[in-house]
Design a protein around this motif. Sequence first.
Motif, PDB file in Angstrom:
ATOM      1  N   VAL A   1      39.703   9.752  44.402  1.00  0.00           N
ATOM      2  CA  VAL A   1      38.639  10.598  43.434  1.00  0.00           C
ATOM      3  C   VAL A   1      37.449  11.123  43.951  1.00  0.00           C
ATOM      4  O   VAL A   1      36.911  12.018  43.703  1.00  0.00           O
ATOM      5  N   TYR A   2      36.725  10.150  44.304  1.00  0.00           N
ATOM      6  CA  TYR A   2      35.485  10.373  45.096  1.00  0.00           C
ATOM      7  C   TYR A   2      35.788  11.719  46.134  1.00  0.00           C
ATOM      8  O   TYR A   2      35.023  12.440  46.389  1.00  0.00           O
ATOM      9  N   PHE A   3      36.726  11.533  46.806  1.00  0.00           N
ATOM     10  CA  PHE A   3      37.048  12.534  48.001  1.00  0.00           C
ATOM     11  C   PHE A   3      37.457  13.804  47.217  1.00  0.00           C
ATOM     12  O   PHE A   3      36.837  14.665  47.846  1.00  0.00           O
ATOM     13  N   LEU A   4      38.277  13.911  46.404  1.00  0.00           N
ATOM     14  CA  LEU A   4      38.251  15.104  45.630  1.00  0.00           C
ATOM     15  C   LEU A   4      36.862  15.834  44.903  1.00  0.00           C
ATOM     16  O   LEU A   4      36.884  16.941  45.090  1.00  0.00           O
ATOM     17  N   ALA A   5      36.107  14.959  44.305  1.00  0.00           N
ATOM     18  CA  ALA A   5      34.868  15.415  43.919  1.00  0.00           C
ATOM     19  C   ALA A   5      34.061  15.923  45.254  1.00  0.00           C
ATOM     20  O   ALA A   5      33.316  17.039  44.879  1.00  0.00           O
ATOM     21  N   VAL A   6      34.009  15.234  46.278  1.00  0.00           N
ATOM     22  CA  VAL A   6      33.405  15.802  47.464  1.00  0.00           C
ATOM     23  C   VAL A   6      33.778  17.192  47.872  1.00  0.00           C
ATOM     24  O   VAL A   6      33.196  18.287  47.919  1.00  0.00           O
ATOM     25  N   LEU A   7      35.204  17.499  47.665  1.00  0.00           N
ATOM     26  CA  LEU A   7      35.725  18.776  48.167  1.00  0.00           C
ATOM     27  C   LEU A   7      35.369  19.865  47.156  1.00  0.00           C
ATOM     28  O   LEU A   7      35.164  20.714  47.242  1.00  0.00           O
ATOM     29  N   ALA A   8      35.633  19.433  45.700  1.00  0.00           N
ATOM     30  CA  ALA A   8      35.093  20.321  44.695  1.00  0.00           C
ATOM     31  C   ALA A   8      33.606  20.800  44.724  1.00  0.00           C
ATOM     32  O   ALA A   8      33.495  21.915  44.708  1.00  0.00           O
ATOM     33  N   HIS A   9      32.877  19.984  45.178  1.00  0.00           N
ATOM     34  CA  HIS A   9      31.437  20.376  45.335  1.00  0.00           C
ATOM     35  C   HIS A   9      31.199  20.946  46.519  1.00  0.00           C
ATOM     36  O   HIS A   9      30.284  22.066  46.565  1.00  0.00           O
ATOM     37  N   LEU A  10      31.956  20.826  47.492  1.00  0.00           N
ATOM     38  CA  LEU A  10      31.652  21.472  48.933  1.00  0.00           C
ATOM     39  C   LEU A  10      32.217  23.088  48.535  1.00  0.00           C
ATOM     40  O   LEU A  10      31.810  23.658  49.211  1.00  0.00           O
ATOM     41  N   TRP A  11      33.334  23.006  47.795  1.00  0.00           N
ATOM     42  CA  TRP A  11      33.775  24.459  47.611  1.00  0.00           C
ATOM     43  C   TRP A  11      32.711  25.199  46.558  1.00  0.00           C
ATOM     44  O   TRP A  11      32.767  26.735  46.692  1.00  0.00           O
ATOM     45  N   GLN A  12      32.257  24.444  45.857  1.00  0.00           N
ATOM     46  CA  GLN A  12      31.141  25.023  44.970  1.00  0.00           C
ATOM     47  C   GLN A  12      29.920  25.689  45.553  1.00  0.00           C
ATOM     48  O   GLN A  12      29.907  27.004  45.556  1.00  0.00           O
ATOM     49  N   TRP A  13      29.632  24.899  46.725  1.00  0.00           N
ATOM     50  CA  TRP A  13      28.553  25.557  47.595  1.00  0.00           C
ATOM     51  C   TRP A  13      29.081  26.443  48.495  1.00  0.00           C
ATOM     52  O   TRP A  13      28.259  27.402  48.875  1.00  0.00           O
ATOM     53  N   ALA A  14      30.141  26.424  49.012  1.00  0.00           N
ATOM     54  CA  ALA A  14      30.836  27.348  49.734  1.00  0.00           C
ATOM     55  C   ALA A  14      30.833  28.997  48.909  1.00  0.00           C
ATOM     56  O   ALA A  14      30.558  29.974  49.368  1.00  0.00           O
ATOM     57  N   LEU A  15      31.283  28.887  47.776  1.00  0.00           N
ATOM     58  CA  LEU A  15      31.365  29.904  46.908  1.00  0.00           C
ATOM     59  C   LEU A  15      29.644  30.585  46.476  1.00  0.00           C
ATOM     60  O   LEU A  15      29.815  31.762  46.466  1.00  0.00           O
ATOM     61  N   LEU A  16      28.795  29.710  46.458  1.00  0.00           N
ATOM     62  CA  LEU A  16      27.575  30.073  46.162  1.00  0.00           C
ATOM     63  C   LEU A  16      27.033  30.780  47.367  1.00  0.00           C
ATOM     64  O   LEU A  16      26.127  31.638  47.616  1.00  0.00           O
ATOM     65  N   ARG A  17      27.249  30.418  48.542  1.00  0.00           N
ATOM     66  CA  ARG A  17      26.849  30.865  49.848  1.00  0.00           C
ATOM     67  C   ARG A  17      27.652  32.395  50.111  1.00  0.00           C
ATOM     68  O   ARG A  17      26.928  33.062  50.479  1.00  0.00           O
ATOM     69  N   ARG A  18      28.677  32.289  49.679  1.00  0.00           N
ATOM     70  CA  ARG A  18      29.372  33.532  49.694  1.00  0.00           C
ATOM     71  C   ARG A  18      28.922  34.826  48.667  1.00  0.00           C
ATOM     72  O   ARG A  18      28.862  35.881  49.028  1.00  0.00           O
ATOM     73  N   ALA A  19      28.203  34.043  47.519  1.00  0.00           N
ATOM     74  CA  ALA A  19      27.803  35.048  46.768  1.00  0.00           C
ATOM     75  C   ALA A  19      26.305  35.607  47.122  1.00  0.00           C
ATOM     76  O   ALA A  19      25.810  36.539  46.593  1.00  0.00           O
ATOM     77  N   ALA A  20      25.690  34.817  47.622  1.00  0.00           N
ATOM     78  CA  ALA A  20      24.284  34.841  47.952  1.00  0.00           C
ATOM     79  C   ALA A  20      24.162  36.175  48.948  1.00  0.00           C
ATOM     80  O   ALA A  20      23.166  36.867  48.585  1.00  0.00           O
ATOM     81  N   PRO A  21      24.817  36.247  49.764  1.00  0.00           N
ATOM     82  CA  PRO A  21      24.559  37.624  50.618  1.00  0.00           C
ATOM     83  C   PRO A  21      24.825  38.976  49.828  1.00  0.00           C
ATOM     84  O   PRO A  21      24.354  39.890  50.263  1.00  0.00           O
ATOM     85  N   ALA A  22      25.767  38.863  49.170  1.00  0.00           N
ATOM     86  CA  ALA A  22      26.086  40.082  47.843  1.00  0.00           C
ATOM     87  C   ALA A  22      24.674  40.060  47.259  1.00  0.00           C
ATOM     88  O   ALA A  22      24.511  41.535  47.039  1.00  0.00           O
ATOM     89  N   VAL A  23      24.063  39.111  46.809  1.00  0.00           N
ATOM     90  CA  VAL A  23      22.829  39.286  46.045  1.00  0.00           C
ATOM     91  C   VAL A  23      21.793  40.053  46.924  1.00  0.00           C
ATOM     92  O   VAL A  23      21.164  40.985  46.507  1.00  0.00           O
ATOM     93  N   VAL A  24      21.881  39.646  48.015  1.00  0.00           N
ATOM     94  CA  VAL A  24      20.632  40.240  48.920  1.00  0.00           C
ATOM     95  C   VAL A  24      21.025  41.507  49.210  1.00  0.00           C
ATOM     96  O   VAL A  24      20.241  42.392  49.193  1.00  0.00           O
ATOM     97  N   GLU A  25      22.222  41.891  49.318  1.00  0.00           N
ATOM     98  CA  GLU A  25      22.746  43.232  49.776  1.00  0.00           C
ATOM     99  C   GLU A  25      22.318  44.249  48.619  1.00  0.00           C
ATOM    100  O   GLU A  25      21.844  45.265  49.032  1.00  0.00           O
ATOM    101  N   GLU A  26      22.660  43.749  47.252  1.00  0.00           N
ATOM    102  CA  GLU A  26      22.240  44.714  46.362  1.00  0.00           C
ATOM    103  C   GLU A  26      20.996  44.943  46.124  1.00  0.00           C
ATOM    104  O   GLU A  26      20.479  46.077  45.743  1.00  0.00           O
ATOM    105  N   ARG A  27      20.094  43.710  46.299  1.00  0.00           N
ATOM    106  CA  ARG A  27      18.612  43.896  46.130  1.00  0.00           C
ATOM    107  C   ARG A  27      18.227  44.797  47.232  1.00  0.00           C
ATOM    108  O   ARG A  27      17.310  45.718  46.878  1.00  0.00           O
ATOM    109  N   ALA A  28      18.803  44.759  48.354  1.00  0.00           N
ATOM    110  CA  ALA A  28      18.426  46.054  49.572  1.00  0.00           C
ATOM    111  C   ALA A  28      18.583  47.281  49.064  1.00  0.00           C
ATOM    112  O   ALA A  28      17.803  48.138  49.451  1.00  0.00           O
TER     113      ALA A  28
END
Length: 328
Positions: A20-47
Amino acid sequence: MSHDQFAVLSNQAVAACGLVYFLAVLAHLWQWALLRRAAPAVVEERALVGAGAPAAEVGPPAHHVSADTEQAADRADLFGRIGVALTVVAVAIHAVADVSRGLAADPVRVPWGNMYEFTMTATLMVGIGYLLLYKKLQLDWLAPIITSFILVTLMVDVLLLYSPVVPLRDALDSYWLVIHVVAAIIATGAFTIGGIASVLYLVLDWREKRGPLKPGTYLSRLPGLDALDRIAYRTQAFAFPVWTFAALIAGPIWAQHAWGSYWNWDPKEVWAFITWVVYAAYLHARATAGWKGRAAAIVALIGLATLWFNFIGINFFFGSGSMHSYAQ
């Protein structure tokens, strides 16, 4: 249930909480991957807006970017909540493993009679401490680190430190085992959380000196150097008096009961005192000399290194030469 059944339950629960700890790690890593994917879009829109056109006049591309960004952020939030929920479940199963280990002994005893059990209990305390402080200190940024730390430590514990359930030795058969070790476990959990914050402080400080952080990276989502420094200080300031009681009060009293002397110059006693001195210097320097930031973080990590060497390294390097060799 019989003692043997409780022993099997404990082993199974350790394996289950690791999963279950391993699944929690995967969930949080996927969370940060999604946040990383969203960030460039925010930068592009602001640009696009910053190029001279008002947000309302940017047109369909900007609208499309905003929708994708919002969707990615919502999914990231969902995976973050899933990760926290999985961590709660993992800590609960971890507690079952810990309690079952004590019930497996004949007679029933506390579940920290050797290094395997102590490490299992200490990592449980790290998980409980993290969950208790999660909302108060907004520790969502710490989630992947804490879950990964507990998972890896449990794996090492099972692979290298595991030992069968046996009755307590005569020297351990005392109520001071509960008092001394509970205090040591609480202090160890708090020192570890503070030490992780100190590590992240040093990494973030090093990275910021090399230039601006890229949007969406893990480091860019940390709360900042001042916040990391403050969290490290608060957790270690809490742990220090608890460690003082465990190492310099309860420990010597127990030694007097068990061996007839308050101090025996045993390696574990010496290293426990070294740990106390390092953290005392850390807190004293902050209070009197105004030490903060990088220097304080380095001293805190030296203290953490002495702490974990005391609990694990002493057994490997000194072995039977320590009066605490029964704790292997």
